[in-house]
Motif scaffolding. Structure first.
Motif, PDB file in Angstrom:
ATOM      1  N   ARG A  87      39.989  27.755  45.561  1.00 30.84           N
ATOM      2  CA  ARG A  87      40.447  29.252  46.339  1.00 30.84           C
ATOM      3  C   ARG A  87      39.542  29.720  47.306  1.00 30.84           C
ATOM      4  O   ARG A  87      38.436  29.531  47.136  1.00 30.84           O
ATOM      5  N   GLY A  90      34.416  32.461  39.816  1.00 31.90           N
ATOM      6  CA  GLY A  90      33.540  32.690  40.860  1.00 31.90           C
ATOM      7  C   GLY A  90      31.984  32.261  40.471  1.00 31.90           C
ATOM      8  O   GLY A  90      31.871  31.728  39.207  1.00 31.90           O
ATOM      9  N   VAL A  94      39.577  41.834  50.799  1.00 30.70           N
ATOM     10  CA  VAL A  94      39.425  42.272  49.475  1.00 30.70           C
ATOM     11  C   VAL A  94      39.037  43.857  49.335  1.00 30.70           C
ATOM     12  O   VAL A  94      38.523  44.201  50.104  1.00 30.70           O
ATOM     13  N   PHE A 130      44.521  36.849  33.761  1.00 30.64           N
ATOM     14  CA  PHE A 130      44.269  37.803  32.781  1.00 30.64           C
ATOM     15  C   PHE A 130      44.924  39.022  32.905  1.00 30.64           C
ATOM     16  O   PHE A 130      44.995  39.473  33.826  1.00 30.64           O
ATOM     17  N   ILE A 186      37.028  46.378  47.156  1.00 25.94           N
ATOM     18  CA  ILE A 186      35.475  46.540  46.372  1.00 25.94           C
ATOM     19  C   ILE A 186      35.352  47.726  45.625  1.00 25.94           C
ATOM     20  O   ILE A 186      35.608  48.781  46.192  1.00 25.94           O
ATOM     21  N   LYS A 225      37.912  33.109  49.161  1.00 24.44           N
ATOM     22  CA  LYS A 225      37.445  34.262  48.774  1.00 24.44           C
ATOM     23  C   LYS A 225      36.864  34.822  50.145  1.00 24.44           C
ATOM     24  O   LYS A 225      36.203  34.208  50.987  1.00 24.44           O
ATOM     25  N   ILE A 230      38.967  31.132  32.495  1.00 24.83           N
ATOM     26  CA  ILE A 230      40.461  31.496  33.104  1.00 24.83           C
ATOM     27  C   ILE A 230      40.313  31.812  34.575  1.00 24.83           C
ATOM     28  O   ILE A 230      39.724  33.056  34.550  1.00 24.83           O
ATOM     29  N   GLU A 231      41.320  31.279  35.483  1.00 29.00           N
ATOM     30  CA  GLU A 231      41.079  31.651  36.835  1.00 29.00           C
ATOM     31  C   GLU A 231      42.625  31.814  37.347  1.00 29.00           C
ATOM     32  O   GLU A 231      43.424  30.985  37.042  1.00 29.00           O
ATOM     33  N   GLU A 236      43.774  31.864  40.369  1.00 25.61           N
ATOM     34  CA  GLU A 236      44.112  31.106  41.624  1.00 25.61           C
ATOM     35  C   GLU A 236      44.043  29.600  41.067  1.00 25.61           C
ATOM     36  O   GLU A 236      43.441  29.264  40.108  1.00 25.61           O
ATOM     37  N   TRP A 253      24.313  35.546  63.512  1.00 28.06           N
ATOM     38  CA  TRP A 253      25.202  36.284  62.923  1.00 28.06           C
ATOM     39  C   TRP A 253      24.918  37.689  63.517  1.00 28.06           C
ATOM     40  O   TRP A 253      24.165  38.309  63.451  1.00 28.06           O
ATOM     41  N   ASP A 287      35.461  38.836  36.849  1.00 27.55           N
ATOM     42  CA  ASP A 287      36.634  38.446  37.728  1.00 27.55           C
ATOM     43  C   ASP A 287      36.582  39.514  39.029  1.00 27.55           C
ATOM     44  O   ASP A 287      37.374  39.925  39.605  1.00 27.55           O
ATOM     45  N   GLY A 288      35.349  39.624  39.254  1.00 28.71           N
ATOM     46  CA  GLY A 288      34.963  40.073  40.776  1.00 28.71           C
ATOM     47  C   GLY A 288      35.244  41.547  40.752  1.00 28.71           C
ATOM     48  O   GLY A 288      34.896  42.276  39.962  1.00 28.71           O
ATOM     49  N   ILE A 311      36.438  35.204  32.063  1.00 27.71           N
ATOM     50  CA  ILE A 311      37.613  35.497  33.100  1.00 27.71           C
ATOM     51  C   ILE A 311      36.882  35.418  34.729  1.00 27.71           C
ATOM     52  O   ILE A 311      36.106  35.970  35.004  1.00 27.71           O
ATOM     53  N   VAL A 320      27.322  32.878  53.166  1.00 27.17           N
ATOM     54  CA  VAL A 320      26.083  32.526  53.564  1.00 27.17           C
ATOM     55  C   VAL A 320      25.090  32.475  52.010  1.00 27.17           C
ATOM     56  O   VAL A 320      25.068  33.417  51.431  1.00 27.17           O
TER      57      VAL A 320
HETATM   58  C1  LIG Z   1      33.106  40.372  53.521  1.00 29.01           C
HETATM   59  C2  LIG Z   1      32.162  39.986  52.487  1.00 29.01           C
HETATM   60  C3  LIG Z   1      31.283  39.065  52.957  1.00 29.01           C
HETATM   61  C4  LIG Z   1      30.315  38.602  51.900  1.00 29.01           C
HETATM   62  N1  LIG Z   1      29.490  37.850  52.289  1.00 29.01           N
HETATM   63  C5  LIG Z   1      28.326  37.427  51.408  1.00 29.01           C
HETATM   64  C6  LIG Z   1      27.462  36.223  51.864  1.00 29.01           C
HETATM   65  O1  LIG Z   1      27.451  35.790  52.873  1.00 29.01           O
HETATM   66  N2  LIG Z   1      26.763  35.983  50.879  1.00 29.01           N
HETATM   67  C7  LIG Z   1      26.417  36.435  49.651  1.00 29.01           C
HETATM   68  O2  LIG Z   1      25.627  36.120  48.897  1.00 29.01           O
HETATM   69  N3  LIG Z   1      27.433  37.516  49.114  1.00 29.01           N
HETATM   70  C8  LIG Z   1      28.651  37.711  50.032  1.00 29.01           C
HETATM   71  N4  LIG Z   1      29.363  38.617  49.578  1.00 29.01           N
HETATM   72  C9  LIG Z   1      29.240  39.152  48.387  1.00 29.01           C
HETATM   73  C10 LIG Z   1      29.942  37.872  47.252  1.00 29.01           C
HETATM   74  O3  LIG Z   1      31.227  37.415  48.050  1.00 29.01           O
HETATM   75  C11 LIG Z   1      30.206  38.475  46.066  1.00 29.01           C
HETATM   76  O4  LIG Z   1      29.238  39.461  45.468  1.00 29.01           O
HETATM   77  C12 LIG Z   1      30.683  37.430  45.087  1.00 29.01           C
HETATM   78  O5  LIG Z   1      31.654  36.495  45.441  1.00 29.01           O
HETATM   79  C13 LIG Z   1      30.706  37.879  43.700  1.00 29.01           C
HETATM   80  O6  LIG Z   1      30.828  36.911  42.771  1.00 29.01           O
HETATM   81  P1  LIG Z   1      31.633  36.907  41.398  1.00 29.01           P
HETATM   82  O7  LIG Z   1      31.579  35.587  40.741  1.00 29.01           O
HETATM   83  O8  LIG Z   1      31.232  38.137  40.578  1.00 29.01           O
HETATM   84  O9  LIG Z   1      33.091  37.336  41.615  1.00 29.01           O
HETATM   85  P2  LIG Z   1      34.197  36.393  42.763  1.00 29.01           P
HETATM   86  O10 LIG Z   1      33.325  35.525  43.612  1.00 29.01           O
HETATM   87  O11 LIG Z   1      35.095  37.596  43.363  1.00 29.01           O
HETATM   88  O12 LIG Z   1      34.953  35.617  41.530  1.00 29.01           O
HETATM   89  C14 LIG Z   1      35.841  36.255  40.865  1.00 29.01           C
HETATM   90  C15 LIG Z   1      36.920  35.215  40.260  1.00 29.01           C
HETATM   91  O13 LIG Z   1      37.896  35.925  39.487  1.00 29.01           O
HETATM   92  C16 LIG Z   1      39.126  35.503  39.652  1.00 29.01           C
HETATM   93  N5  LIG Z   1      39.927  36.674  39.041  1.00 29.01           N
HETATM   94  C17 LIG Z   1      40.105  37.910  39.435  1.00 29.01           C
HETATM   95  N6  LIG Z   1      41.112  38.516  38.891  1.00 29.01           N
HETATM   96  C18 LIG Z   1      41.329  37.486  37.815  1.00 29.01           C
HETATM   97  C19 LIG Z   1      42.250  37.936  36.698  1.00 29.01           C
HETATM   98  N7  LIG Z   1      42.955  38.982  36.593  1.00 29.01           N
HETATM   99  N8  LIG Z   1      42.737  36.751  36.225  1.00 29.01           N
HETATM  100  C20 LIG Z   1      41.921  35.580  36.057  1.00 29.01           C
HETATM  101  N9  LIG Z   1      41.075  35.455  37.197  1.00 29.01           N
HETATM  102  C21 LIG Z   1      40.790  36.472  37.973  1.00 29.01           C
HETATM  103  C22 LIG Z   1      39.201  35.316  41.370  1.00 29.01           C
HETATM  104  O14 LIG Z   1      40.318  34.737  41.760  1.00 29.01           O
HETATM  105  C23 LIG Z   1      37.961  34.780  41.400  1.00 29.01           C
HETATM  106  O15 LIG Z   1      38.053  33.512  41.744  1.00 29.01           O
HETATM  107  C24 LIG Z   1      30.278  39.122  50.472  1.00 29.01           C
HETATM  108  C25 LIG Z   1      31.257  39.910  50.533  1.00 29.01           C
HETATM  109  C26 LIG Z   1      31.999  40.436  51.366  1.00 29.01           C
HETATM  110  C27 LIG Z   1      33.279  41.397  50.935  1.00 29.01           C
END
Ligand SMILES: Cc1cc2nc3c(=O)[nH]c(=O)nc-3n(C[C@H](O)[C@H](O)[C@H](O)COP(=O)(O)OP(=O)(O)OC[C@H]3O[C@@H](n4cnc5c(N)ncnc54)[C@H](O)[C@@H]3O)c2cc1C
Length: 373
Positions: free
Chosen positions: A39, A12, A278, A132, A280, A41, A32-33, A35, A216, A175-176, A9, A46
């Motif tokens: 999309r 990202g 977002v 999901f 967290i 985020k 499964i996504e 969006e 930055w 899923d983040g 799920i 960076v």
């Molecule tokens: C303001 C800010 C700035 C940041 N800047 C940086 C940076 O510059 N560099 C860096 O390394 N990190 C940065 N981060 C952290 C980084 O964005 C995250 O740690 C990273 O995106 C986590 O990846 P992930 O794959 O775990 O989750 P995500 O990237 O959030 O991906 C999760 C995916 O799951 C999908 N999803 C969610 N719920 C569901 C559901 N119920 N069903 C289906 N799909 C779903 C979402 O749409 C998304 O596509 C930043 C965070 C923030 C808040």
């Protein structure tokens, strides 16, 4: 009923890299996504030094030119914090992991394009616009409930019903930061975990004033809020970003921040063209239960100052590798995942202890660290 060995799920960095590890081991996964891709985020976008190393290690290449924005590179020394008394000084964002220092030149990327590129490299099947909703685990099988967002409800329970159930052997929550998989897995922890929210705006640049080109800029400014706020350029936009604990008025923080930038640095911004926000969950790392595994932010993997693309990729790859091994050997994926992720977890802990922007100066309390205990 539709069936897959592994359902992931989230498309990202964690989901895409988990899928890549499975693909490398000959296991086809379904992502499964919720969006449609690409999309947006909420992220500064960076690609830190460790992210670059992991991209080369797992995907064999850095992303193509069209995912970057100007200024393309930001050197570690160009991340600068402003203090009233001293002016600008270097602010350290990424720290060495287990004594290993990473490249000091970082890349400025569009997250929507980066994530889309990454998932295309993963080799996984992707179902977009698909939400999901929950799962039930029965013996060796997991039934995953999803909702097809694009479809029109024609006959509930019949043809055209957007609610579907898909079976799998393993489910990965990637899923983040407010993971619905983790919520379904540990609802009590979900409810008890404090939340931080971030908000950022994409504002056309009228005048950058005295801000440093290519840098930055980071601030801990009481008039704006209790947390770090920052601003950096992405092509023709300046992107101010503010954060708060749940309940804070982020739009007011943003107005205060823009006022502060205008007053102190003569910055003039056009009207924002896009906003992002977002939630967290500040949860402890948790790798999952049984055949439901968690990776990336869903699993609580994030480093200093919420840097997390690398933590998501690294945990995602190890999660996928552990599942592939368990499928091959008929053994316990979670056990393998725990063993292989030990060094990442140590680094998460080290970073949490240094997370200075979550320190409430009055109470001298590190909120994240106390949430972790
Ligand atoms: C303001 C800010 C700035 C940041 N800047 C940086 C940076 O510059 N560099 C860096 O390394 N990190 C940065 N981060 C952290 C980084 O964005 C995250 O740690 C990273 O995106 C986590 O990846 P992930 O794959 O775990 O989750 P995500 O990237 O959030 O991906 C999760 C995916 O799951 C999908 N999803 C969610 N719920 C569901 C559901 N119920 N069903 C289906 N799909 C779903 C979402 O749409 C998304 O596509 C930043 C965070 C923030 C808040």
């Amino acid at each position: 009923m539709e069936k897959h060995q592994v359902i992931i799920i989230g498309a990202g960095p964690a989901g895409a890299t988990c899928a890549k590890a499975l693909h490398d081991a000959g296991v086809q996964a379904l992502i499964i996504e919720k969006e449609l891709l690409p999309r947006h985020k909420t992220c500064s976008g960076v690609l830190f030094g460790q992210t670059q190393e992991l991209l080369l290690q797992f995907f064999g290449a850095l992303p193509p030119e069209d995912i970057y924005c100007e200024p393309k590179t930001i050197h570690a020394s160009q991340i600068i914090e402003w203090k009233h008394e001293q002016g600008f000084i270097q602010y350290f964002w990424e720290i060495p992991k287990n004594g290993h220092a990473f490249p000091q030149t970082y890349f400025n990327a569009w997250r929507n394009k980066f994530d889309h590129w990454l998932v295309k490299q993963s080799g996984a099947a992707l179902r977009e616009n698909c939400l999901f909703r929950g799962f039930t685990a029965e013996q060796e099988q997991i039934r995953v409930d999803v909702f097809l967002r694009g479809s029109k409800i024609l006959e509930p329970g019949g043809k055209g019903d957007p609610n579907r159930t898909i079976q799998c052997d393993y489910l990965v929550g990637a899923d983040g930061s407010a993971s619905a998989v983790r919520r379904a897995l540990t609802p009590d922890v979900w409810a008890a975990t404090p939340e931080v929210i971030y908000y950022q705006e994409y504002c056309p640049i009228t005048d950058m004033g005295t801000l440093h080109e290519g840098c930055w800029h980071v601030f801990f400014e009481k008039s704006v809020g209790k947390m770090l706020c920052c601003v950096h350029r992405k092509d023709d936009y300046l992107v101010p970003c503010v954060g708060s604990f749940r309940g804070g008025d982020l739009r007011a923080c943003m107005e205060a921040f823009k006022g502060f930038l205008g007053e102190n640095f003569k910055v003039i911004l056009g009207r924002q063209e896009r906003v992002e926000g977002v939630v967290i969950k500040m949860w402890q790392p948790d790798l999952g239960r049984g055949r439901v595994l968690l990776a990336g932010e869903a699993g609580g993997f994030r480093y200093l100052n919420d840097e997390g693309i690398d933590a998501a990729m690294d945990s995602g790859y190890r999660c996928g590798t552990a599942i592939a091994r368990a499928l091959r050997e008929g053994s316990d994926a979670l056990e393998y995942y725990r063993e292989s992720a030990e060094d990442i977890l140590r680094h998460v802990q080290k970073c949490a202890e240094q997370m200075q922007f979550l320190v409430d100066k009055k109470k001298e309390k590190n909120h994240l660290f106390s949430a972790l205990r």
